[in-house]
Scaffold this motif. Structure first.
Motif, PDB file in Angstrom:
ATOM      1  N   ALA A  40      22.285  49.137 -49.861  1.00 26.33           N
ATOM      2  CA  ALA A  40      22.919  50.447 -50.033  1.00 26.33           C
ATOM      3  C   ALA A  40      24.189  50.560 -49.205  1.00 26.33           C
ATOM      4  O   ALA A  40      25.208  51.102 -49.667  1.00 26.33           O
ATOM      5  N   LEU A  41      24.162  50.051 -47.970  1.00 23.20           N
ATOM      6  CA  LEU A  41      25.343  50.124 -47.112  1.00 23.20           C
ATOM      7  C   LEU A  41      26.458  49.225 -47.639  1.00 23.20           C
ATOM      8  O   LEU A  41      27.628  49.624 -47.683  1.00 23.20           O
ATOM      9  N   VAL A  42      26.116  48.024 -48.070  1.00 23.72           N
ATOM     10  CA  VAL A  42      27.120  47.106 -48.615  1.00 23.72           C
ATOM     11  C   VAL A  42      27.730  47.668 -49.892  1.00 23.72           C
ATOM     12  O   VAL A  42      28.939  47.512 -50.137  1.00 23.72           O
ATOM     13  N   ALA A  43      26.932  48.338 -50.719  1.00 27.94           N
ATOM     14  CA  ALA A  43      27.470  48.960 -51.935  1.00 27.94           C
ATOM     15  C   ALA A  43      28.546  49.978 -51.587  1.00 27.94           C
ATOM     16  O   ALA A  43      29.579  50.063 -52.253  1.00 27.94           O
ATOM     17  N   ARG A  44      28.313  50.720 -50.520  1.00 24.97           N
ATOM     18  CA  ARG A  44      29.321  51.697 -50.094  1.00 24.97           C
ATOM     19  C   ARG A  44      30.575  51.004 -49.583  1.00 24.97           C
ATOM     20  O   ARG A  44      31.698  51.425 -49.885  1.00 24.97           O
ATOM     21  N   THR A  96      32.265  48.889 -52.809  1.00 27.23           N
ATOM     22  CA  THR A  96      32.677  49.623 -54.018  1.00 27.23           C
ATOM     23  C   THR A  96      33.223  51.004 -53.723  1.00 27.23           C
ATOM     24  O   THR A  96      33.734  51.663 -54.621  1.00 27.23           O
ATOM     25  N   GLY A  97      33.082  51.446 -52.463  1.00 27.65           N
ATOM     26  CA  GLY A  97      33.529  52.797 -52.140  1.00 27.65           C
ATOM     27  C   GLY A  97      32.603  53.873 -52.674  1.00 27.65           C
ATOM     28  O   GLY A  97      32.975  55.042 -52.755  1.00 27.65           O
ATOM     29  N   SER A  98      31.373  53.499 -53.014  1.00 25.36           N
ATOM     30  CA  SER A  98      30.416  54.451 -53.558  1.00 25.36           C
ATOM     31  C   SER A  98      30.150  55.581 -52.572  1.00 25.36           C
ATOM     32  O   SER A  98      30.021  55.359 -51.365  1.00 25.36           O
ATOM     33  N   VAL A 112      28.696  60.640 -38.406  1.00 24.92           N
ATOM     34  CA  VAL A 112      29.196  61.587 -39.404  1.00 24.92           C
ATOM     35  C   VAL A 112      30.545  62.140 -38.970  1.00 24.92           C
ATOM     36  O   VAL A 112      31.487  62.223 -39.765  1.00 24.92           O
ATOM     37  N   GLU A 113      30.650  62.501 -37.705  1.00 23.85           N
ATOM     38  CA  GLU A 113      31.901  63.058 -37.169  1.00 23.85           C
ATOM     39  C   GLU A 113      33.058  62.081 -37.323  1.00 23.85           C
ATOM     40  O   GLU A 113      34.181  62.474 -37.667  1.00 23.85           O
ATOM     41  N   MET A 114      32.805  60.797 -37.095  1.00 24.84           N
ATOM     42  CA  MET A 114      33.855  59.793 -37.146  1.00 24.84           C
ATOM     43  C   MET A 114      34.050  59.209 -38.540  1.00 24.84           C
ATOM     44  O   MET A 114      34.920  58.369 -38.745  1.00 24.84           O
ATOM     45  N   ASP A 115      33.246  59.665 -39.478  1.00 23.49           N
ATOM     46  CA  ASP A 115      33.337  59.197 -40.867  1.00 23.49           C
ATOM     47  C   ASP A 115      33.202  57.674 -40.941  1.00 23.49           C
ATOM     48  O   ASP A 115      33.947  56.998 -41.651  1.00 23.49           O
ATOM     49  N   VAL A 116      32.225  57.150 -40.213  1.00 24.70           N
ATOM     50  CA  VAL A 116      31.934  55.715 -40.222  1.00 24.70           C
ATOM     51  C   VAL A 116      30.869  55.438 -41.281  1.00 24.70           C
ATOM     52  O   VAL A 116      29.862  56.139 -41.342  1.00 24.70           O
ATOM     53  N   PRO A 117      31.049  54.441 -42.131  1.00 30.03           N
ATOM     54  CA  PRO A 117      30.020  54.103 -43.117  1.00 30.03           C
ATOM     55  C   PRO A 117      28.714  53.699 -42.411  1.00 30.03           C
ATOM     56  O   PRO A 117      28.716  52.796 -41.572  1.00 30.03           O
ATOM     57  N   PHE A 118      27.642  54.381 -42.728  1.00 25.86           N
ATOM     58  CA  PHE A 118      26.372  54.069 -42.070  1.00 25.86           C
ATOM     59  C   PHE A 118      25.211  54.395 -43.001  1.00 25.86           C
ATOM     60  O   PHE A 118      25.369  55.054 -44.041  1.00 25.86           O
TER      61      PHE A 118
END
Length: 339
Positions: free
Chosen positions: A306-310, A313-315, A135-141
């Motif tokens: 769900a992770l791939v969608a983010r 698509t930038g969801s 969360v701190e590093m703003d990594v998609p997870f």
């Protein structure tokens, strides 16, 4: 090595279509995808991950964090991993198992080097420094599991609360009122605070109290030896126990053995219900265990989607998916009888 041009000619499609299939950047009809993948196999075409990464500035790699040294990769976890890997491949990604520990420091190499586009986190603790770091590093997870307050985090997880309630309903319906729970003893280890164990114990205690029944809970060590010790501790607390729920596949054989050594028969004297388990694990014990089967296959695929969608698509949507375990009745549970 075959080129995309050669694959396109063999499949009778455009190079762009081959690229869509290889990179997963656009939906392609199942029929066309099959033509392309068949042509790729016939020609020995192989994705060049490095070249794709240089061209797109993305690796199309998903890292699956699993604390292998701290927690065994059991049958339920393997369901998650195999399902996630298969779905990632279908979506044009590679899933890499990263045996990182449970501290945030273990993520530095992975995250700072840009080795992965996104991260899946398994074996989540109620307070998990890995998730805090992501969360701190703003990594998609996305986490496969929940912290104590997951409201602002993306997750998929087993619905342990509903699972325990359904298990208690089933056993109570068979007339059982003296019911015990066996979980693994993780106190003092790096997995202390493991979310599934805490949620199952809390749900069991509250469910029993709500039914005006006395909860009996024991935590035991690993393997069959731990199961035998669990049988001893359960009977010390309630010698007239008639049913046990256990969330510890590697100890079920020992539990049955320990009860048998105490002169009790499974299931005639004591019924056993394995929680977050599988038909395969249940069949490894005699008698074959009734199980609450973990939805590992479904959750692994949903987590990757769900992770791939983010990523694609930038969801910004935060998926919150809970699936309960499904009851499979076998030979280890019968109508209760008083002793």
């Amino acid at each position: 090595m075959a080129t995309m041009q050669e694959v396109a000619i063999r499949a009778g499609v455009s190079i762009a279509t081959v690229s869509f299939v290889v990179n997963g950047t656009k939906n392609v009809s199942p029929g066309t995808r099959e033509k392309v993948t068949t042509a790729m196999a016939d020609l020995g075409f192989r994705n060049n991950v490095v070249a794709r990464a240089l061209a797109s500035r993305r690796t199309r790699i998903l890292a699956l964090l699993f604390p292998a040294l701290e927690h065994r990769l059991g049958s339920t976890a393997l369901q998650f991993v195999s399902s996630a890997a298969a779905r990632a491949s279908e979506l044009g990604y590679h899933l890499v198992l990263w045996p990182a520990g449970t501290t945030a420091d273990d993520l530095t190499e992975l995250l700072s080097g840009g080795l992965a586009d996104g991260v899946l986190v398994m074996e989540v603790k109620m307070t998990d420094p890995r998730i805090e770091k992501l969360v701190e590093m703003d990594v998609p997870f996305l986490s496969i599991g929940r912290t104590s307050d997951p409201s602002a985090l993306p997750f998929v997880d087993m619905d342990f609360e509903t699972t325990v309630e359904n298990g208690l309903d089933y056993l109570q319906g068979l007339g059982h009122r003296r019911i015990g729970l066996v979980i693994e003893d993780l106190e003092g280890t790096s997995m202390d605070g493991y979310g599934p164990h805490i949620r199952v114990e809390r749900s069991f205690r509250s469910g029993m109290m709500r039914r005006k029944l006395t909860p009996v809970v024991v935590a035991c060590g690993p393997s069959a030896r731990g199961g035998r010790e669990a049988a001893r501790m359960l009977l010390e607390q309630d010698p007239k126990l008639t049913a046990v729920m256990i969330m510890k596949d590697d100890s079920t054989f020992g539990l049955v053995s320990g009860l048998t050594s105490a002169g009790l028969s499974v299931p005639d004297d004591v019924s056993i219900l394995a929680v977050a388990s599988s038909n395969e694990s249940g069949a490894a014990t005699e008698p074959v265990l009734s199980t609450m089967n973990a939805p590992g296959h479904e959750l692994g695929g949903l987590a990757v989607e769900a992770l791939v969608a983010r990523l694609d698509t930038g969801s910004t949507e935060l998926p919150h998916v809970l699936l309960p375990c499904v009851l499979n009745v076998a030979d280890s549970t019968v109508v209760a009888r008083e002793r």
